[in-house]
Design an enzyme around this catalytic site. Structure first.
Site, PDB file in Angstrom:
ATOM      1  N   ARG A 252       0.779  -0.729   0.067  1.00 45.17           N
ATOM      2  CA  ARG A 252       0.030  -0.173  -0.103  1.00 45.17           C
ATOM      3  C   ARG A 252       0.958   1.208   0.140  1.00 45.17           C
ATOM      4  NH1 ARG A 252      -2.575  -2.792   3.304  1.00 45.17           N
ATOM      5  NH2 ARG A 252      -2.155  -1.667   5.776  1.00 45.17           N
TER       6      ARG A 252
ATOM      7  N   LYS B 106     -12.258  15.367   3.670  1.00 42.58           N
ATOM      8  CA  LYS B 106     -13.847  14.706   2.633  1.00 42.58           C
ATOM      9  C   LYS B 106     -14.383  13.903   4.032  1.00 42.58           C
ATOM     10  CE  LYS B 106     -14.137  10.664  -0.424  1.00 42.58           C
ATOM     11  NZ  LYS B 106     -13.853   9.707  -0.589  1.00 42.58           N
TER      12      LYS B 106
ATOM     13  N   GLU C 166     -18.905  15.351  -0.317  1.00 42.60           N
ATOM     14  CA  GLU C 166     -19.036  14.495  -1.027  1.00 42.60           C
ATOM     15  C   GLU C 166     -20.449  13.232  -0.663  1.00 42.60           C
ATOM     16  OE1 GLU C 166     -16.658  11.088  -1.529  1.00 42.60           O
ATOM     17  OE2 GLU C 166     -17.649  10.611  -3.504  1.00 42.60           O
TER      18      GLU C 166
ATOM     19  N   LYS D 176     -18.417  17.946  -3.615  1.00 47.35           N
ATOM     20  CA  LYS D 176     -18.596  16.078  -4.761  1.00 47.35           C
ATOM     21  C   LYS D 176     -19.428  14.909  -5.114  1.00 47.35           C
ATOM     22  CE  LYS D 176     -14.856  12.038  -4.907  1.00 47.35           C
ATOM     23  NZ  LYS D 176     -13.423  11.899  -4.432  1.00 47.35           N
TER      24      LYS D 176
HETATM   25  P1  13P Z   1     -14.198   6.923  -7.583  1.00 41.00           P
HETATM   26  O1  13P Z   1     -14.069   8.270  -7.769  1.00 41.00           O
HETATM   27  O2  13P Z   1     -13.741   5.275  -7.595  1.00 41.00           O
HETATM   28  O3  13P Z   1     -15.779   6.462  -7.457  1.00 41.00           O
HETATM   29  O4  13P Z   1     -13.152   7.518  -6.330  1.00 41.00           O
HETATM   30  C1  13P Z   1     -14.129   8.563  -5.717  1.00 41.00           C
HETATM   31  C2  13P Z   1     -14.113   9.043  -4.330  1.00 41.00           C
HETATM   32  O5  13P Z   1     -13.226   9.117  -3.569  1.00 41.00           O
HETATM   33  C3  13P Z   1     -15.516   8.232  -3.834  1.00 41.00           C
HETATM   34  O6  13P Z   1     -15.687   8.561  -2.060  1.00 41.00           O
END
Ligand code: 13P
Length: 340
Positions: free
Chosen positions: A46, A136, A177, A219
């Site tokens: 990772r 986020k 998001e 987002k």
């Molecule tokens: P994806 O673009 O793979 O959907 O991931 C973005 C993300 O931060 C999901 O929380």
């Protein structure tokens, strides 16, 4: 609260031609991604994988910020520099995912609520010391028979707003998001209806919680038909529905909108963003914060093998560049072949 520095960070996150790399996969999620490329999910793999991405030569031309996971923000490159330090030294802003995941919502079968508010103030203070400048939190909304419920939308919006308030209190720019999932056989119109209801709840909650809109980034998902829908969405249709929906819901004080890819292919995610930026004038920057759609080719090229590092970095650079062009509506499919 240092409002002007938050506002300038938010603007830098959505600077023209640039977008955000979502590299904040939890240990469980990265395991799924690694599995597809035959990579063992060890801490060292990772770390090595994130180092590969963050040290890709030239990628800072296209990438304004990176969302890290708790483990990664504490890790270092082989030469002993912390990951946030490596990013900052290249002009890339380090950020951190702070939610603790979407859990089954009690008494609401089939729906999720995101956890992680308890102790968040203390964790934010630590992340700031570790170098994070933005945060986020992801809420997950499911489309299905009778879903989403109004209660689920409200509970998730309230949690997003509380997260955003705690982030701004700590002078960290929140990426808010709310993701309406692609899973299901619903139409594009149904996705638009649910996305509009979701964003409506979210911005009402943000207003109640006194969020400074100039110091945040949204987002969202793009408006697309469900993955199992017999009707496929074309880029023009996605762009029109997505921009219409955002215009109805997102105040122009928000500096930028960074889309998640949510299961779209790399090319689809680029084409859809390109169509939005080519055909529409909007009050906000329209950008990307992709996870899978920036990493899939790079991960496939690397496969955990050290000698594949340069090829993997080339693949990541290429995807970032294609999405940077899409920020200006200047992406063309021929550019994919030239790179291959
Ligand atoms: P994806 O673009 O793979 O959907 O991931 C973005 C993300 O931060 C999901 O929380």
């Amino acid at each position: 609260m240092d409002q002007s520095s938050m506002e300038s960070t938010a603007r830098a996150m959505v600077a023209p031609g640039k977008g955000i790399l979502a590299a904040d996969e939890s240990t469980g999620t990265i395991e799924k991604r690694f599995k597809t490329a035959g990579i063992a999910n060890t801490e060292e793999n990772r770390r090595a994988y994130r180092e590969l991405l963050f040290t890709t030569p030239g990628v800072e031309e296209f990438i304004s910020g990176v969302i890290l996971y708790d483990e990664t923000i504490r890790q270092s490159t082989r030469d002993g520099r912390s990951m946030p330090e490596v990013l900052s030294s290249r002009g890339i802003i380090p950020g951190i995912k702070v939610d603790k995941g979407a859990k089954d919502m009690a008494l609401f079968a089939g729906e999720k609520i995101t956890e992680g508010l308890d102790g968040l103030r203390e964790r934010l203070a630590e992340y700031r010391k570790l170098g994070a400048r933005f945060t986020k939190w992801r809420a997950v909304i499911t489309i299905g028979a009778g879903l989403p419920t109004a209660t689920c939308l409200r509970a998730n919006a309230e949690a997003l707003a509380r997260f955003a308030a705690l982030s701004q209190e700590a002078a960290l720019v929140p990426i808010v998001e709310p993701e309406v999932l692609m899973d299901g056989d619903h139409s594009l119109a149904r996705c638009e209806e649910v996305t509009e209801a979701t964003l409506g709840e979210v911005f009402r909650a943000l207003a109640r919680h006194r969020i400074v809109l100039e110091g945040m980034v949204l987002k969202p998902n793009m408006v697309v038909a469900g993955e199992q829908s017999p009707v496929k969405s074309d880029a023009k249709g996605v762009a029109e529905a997505t921009v219409r929906c955002l215009r109805r819901c997102v105040p122009s004080a928000v500096p930028g909108i960074v889309f998640l890819s949510g299961g779209q292919t790399e090319i689809q995610a680029t084409e859809n963003l390109n169509a939005m930026n080519r055909g529409h004038h909007t009050p906000w920057q329209l950008s990307f914060s992709y996870g899978r759609a920036l990493q899939a080719s790079a991960l496939g090229a690397w496969r955990g093998i050290a000698t594949n590092l340069a090829a993997a970095q080339k693949a990541f650079y290429h995807r970032a560049q294609m999405n940077s062009l899409a920020r200006y509506g200047q992406y063309r499919p021929e550019l994919e072949k030239q790179a291959a």
